[in-house]
Write an enzyme that holds these catalytic residues in place. Structure first.
Site, PDB file in Angstrom:
ATOM      1  N   GLY A  30      38.071  46.307  36.859  1.00 59.28           N
ATOM      2  CA  GLY A  30      36.894  46.541  37.690  1.00 59.28           C
ATOM      3  C   GLY A  30      36.092  47.757  37.246  1.00 59.28           C
ATOM      4  O   GLY A  30      35.879  47.984  36.050  1.00 59.28           O
ATOM      5  N   VAL A  31      35.644  48.556  38.206  1.00 57.92           N
ATOM      6  CA  VAL A  31      34.848  49.759  37.921  1.00 57.92           C
ATOM      7  C   VAL A  31      35.625  50.699  36.991  1.00 57.92           C
ATOM      8  O   VAL A  31      35.077  51.244  36.030  1.00 57.92           O
ATOM      9  CB  VAL A  31      34.520  50.508  39.245  1.00 57.92           C
ATOM     10  CG1 VAL A  31      33.879  51.850  38.969  1.00 57.92           C
ATOM     11  CG2 VAL A  31      33.622  49.667  40.122  1.00 57.92           C
ATOM     12  N   ASP A  32      36.884  50.885  37.306  1.00 60.82           N
ATOM     13  CA  ASP A  32      37.752  51.784  36.538  1.00 60.82           C
ATOM     14  C   ASP A  32      37.774  51.388  35.057  1.00 60.82           C
ATOM     15  O   ASP A  32      37.568  52.231  34.156  1.00 60.82           O
ATOM     16  CB  ASP A  32      39.163  51.683  37.145  1.00 60.82           C
ATOM     17  CG  ASP A  32      40.042  52.876  36.855  1.00 60.82           C
ATOM     18  OD1 ASP A  32      39.545  53.833  36.232  1.00 60.82           O
ATOM     19  OD2 ASP A  32      41.224  52.850  37.258  1.00 60.82           O
ATOM     20  N   ILE A 123      39.456  44.535  43.927  1.00 61.60           N
ATOM     21  CA  ILE A 123      40.891  44.222  43.917  1.00 61.60           C
ATOM     22  C   ILE A 123      41.577  44.650  45.215  1.00 61.60           C
ATOM     23  O   ILE A 123      42.514  44.005  45.681  1.00 61.60           O
ATOM     24  CB  ILE A 123      41.552  44.915  42.701  1.00 61.60           C
ATOM     25  CG1 ILE A 123      41.074  44.251  41.418  1.00 61.60           C
ATOM     26  CG2 ILE A 123      43.085  44.849  42.783  1.00 61.60           C
ATOM     27  CD1 ILE A 123      41.440  44.989  40.181  1.00 61.60           C
TER      28      ILE A 123
HETATM   29  N1  AR6 Z   1      29.570  48.572  38.368  1.00 58.38           N
HETATM   30  C1  AR6 Z   1      29.442  48.520  39.723  1.00 58.38           C
HETATM   31  N2  AR6 Z   1      30.286  47.844  40.531  1.00 58.38           N
HETATM   32  C2  AR6 Z   1      31.298  47.172  39.935  1.00 58.38           C
HETATM   33  C3  AR6 Z   1      31.503  47.181  38.522  1.00 58.38           C
HETATM   34  C4  AR6 Z   1      30.586  47.917  37.732  1.00 58.38           C
HETATM   35  N3  AR6 Z   1      30.718  47.986  36.415  1.00 58.38           N
HETATM   36  N4  AR6 Z   1      32.619  46.423  38.260  1.00 58.38           N
HETATM   37  C5  AR6 Z   1      33.080  45.954  39.437  1.00 58.38           C
HETATM   38  N5  AR6 Z   1      32.274  46.395  40.450  1.00 58.38           N
HETATM   39  P1  AR6 Z   1      37.189  47.364  42.008  1.00 58.38           P
HETATM   40  P2  AR6 Z   1      38.772  48.573  44.181  1.00 58.38           P
HETATM   41  C6  AR6 Z   1      32.396  46.184  41.914  1.00 58.38           C
HETATM   42  O1  AR6 Z   1      38.143  46.244  41.924  1.00 58.38           O
HETATM   43  O2  AR6 Z   1      38.637  47.381  45.049  1.00 58.38           O
HETATM   44  C7  AR6 Z   1      41.124  48.995  39.540  1.00 58.38           C
HETATM   45  O3  AR6 Z   1      42.031  48.287  38.761  1.00 58.38           O
HETATM   46  C8  AR6 Z   1      33.282  45.066  42.397  1.00 58.38           C
HETATM   47  O4  AR6 Z   1      32.556  43.848  42.417  1.00 58.38           O
HETATM   48  O5  AR6 Z   1      36.682  47.982  40.766  1.00 58.38           O
HETATM   49  O6  AR6 Z   1      38.582  49.940  44.793  1.00 58.38           O
HETATM   50  C9  AR6 Z   1      41.598  50.397  39.865  1.00 58.38           C
HETATM   51  O7  AR6 Z   1      42.342  50.951  38.811  1.00 58.38           O
HETATM   52  C10 AR6 Z   1      33.622  45.542  43.797  1.00 58.38           C
HETATM   53  O8  AR6 Z   1      32.579  45.215  44.725  1.00 58.38           O
HETATM   54  O9  AR6 Z   1      37.787  48.578  42.903  1.00 58.38           O
HETATM   55  C11 AR6 Z   1      42.433  50.175  41.089  1.00 58.38           C
HETATM   56  O10 AR6 Z   1      43.747  49.760  40.768  1.00 58.38           O
HETATM   57  C12 AR6 Z   1      33.674  47.062  43.669  1.00 58.38           C
HETATM   58  O11 AR6 Z   1      32.994  47.355  42.442  1.00 58.38           O
HETATM   59  C13 AR6 Z   1      41.728  49.059  41.808  1.00 58.38           C
HETATM   60  O12 AR6 Z   1      41.009  48.341  40.804  1.00 58.38           O
HETATM   61  C14 AR6 Z   1      35.064  47.672  43.620  1.00 58.38           C
HETATM   62  O13 AR6 Z   1      35.941  46.830  42.875  1.00 58.38           O
HETATM   63  C15 AR6 Z   1      40.727  49.577  42.794  1.00 58.38           C
HETATM   64  O14 AR6 Z   1      40.221  48.493  43.535  1.00 58.38           O
END
Ligand code: AR6
Length: 172
Positions: A30-32, A123
């Site tokens: 994801g973002v990370d 996630i």
């Molecule tokens: N830019 C903006 N938003 C995004 C991007 C991006 N590049 N990519 C995804 N999103 P998530 P969480 C959105 O899963 O739920 C990781 O593995 C996505 O659609 O990134 O806090 C970490 O290491 C969603 O709406 O973060 C943790 O283990 C939002 O960003 C875990 O995921 C957050 O999705 C954290 O889970």
């Protein structure tokens, strides 16, 4: 000022980008994943240093810590750990805390502009409407107490997330 943008957080030209990290601080999806991929190995190296020092046990849920932003346009990445959604326990205060603590850390660095993703809504499974209300309330209240920050930008990855934040902003 609160802004809503449809897009990728790694493209934002702001002082601070907030990472929806996990407690290991060592990357994920994801973002990370996007932040580490585009920001380059400097960010992971800085995270490893944190783990070797004060954050040996990892970063607790709701807490926030800054590193370099490597090759990103931003000056710093503030890593925070959102709570995992639960149907049986209310973890709203932790989602509130990760927004407030991220603003505090950014403000301490002298940042004026900060971009947030929709923390915990990927996630970690937090429902978007609820996450949007908590995120907007926490950041608005926290910046009112801190003079440095002028702009909080929520960067939403798709229309569904964007619309949820738009509705939450209208309700305020
Ligand atoms: N830019 C903006 N938003 C995004 C991007 C991006 N590049 N990519 C995804 N999103 P998530 P969480 C959105 O899963 O739920 C990781 O593995 C996505 O659609 O990134 O806090 C970490 O290491 C969603 O709406 O973060 C943790 O283990 C939002 O960003 C875990 O995921 C957050 O999705 C954290 O889970």
């Amino acid at each position: 000022m609160i802004e809503l943008v449809l897009g990728d957080i790694t493209d934002q030209d702001v002082d601070v980008i907030v990472n929806a990290a996990n407690s290991s601080l060592l990357g994920g999806s994801g973002v990370d994943g996007a932040i580490h991929r585009k920001g380059g190995p400097e960010i992971l190296a800085a995270c490893r240093e944190l783990r070797a020092g004060h954050y040996g046990g990892g970063l607790k849920t709701g807490h926030a810590v800054a590193t370099t932003a490597g090759r990103l346009l931003a000056k710093w990445v503030v890593h925070t750990v959102g709570p995992v959604w639960s149907d049986i326990e209310d973890h709203s205060s932790l989602l509130d805390a990760c927004h407030r603590n991220s603003v505090k850390v950014a403000s301490g660095l002298g940042a004026r502009t900060i971009a947030f993703p929709a923390i915990s809504t990927g996630i970690y499974g937090w429902p978007l409407d609820s996450a949007a209300s908590i995120a907007l309330a926490a950041t608005t209240e926290q910046i009112a107490e801190l003079s440095h920050i002028t702009t909080v930008r929520f960067v939403l990855f798709d229309q569904t997330a964007y619309k949820a934040f738009e509705r939450a902003l209208k309700r305020r």
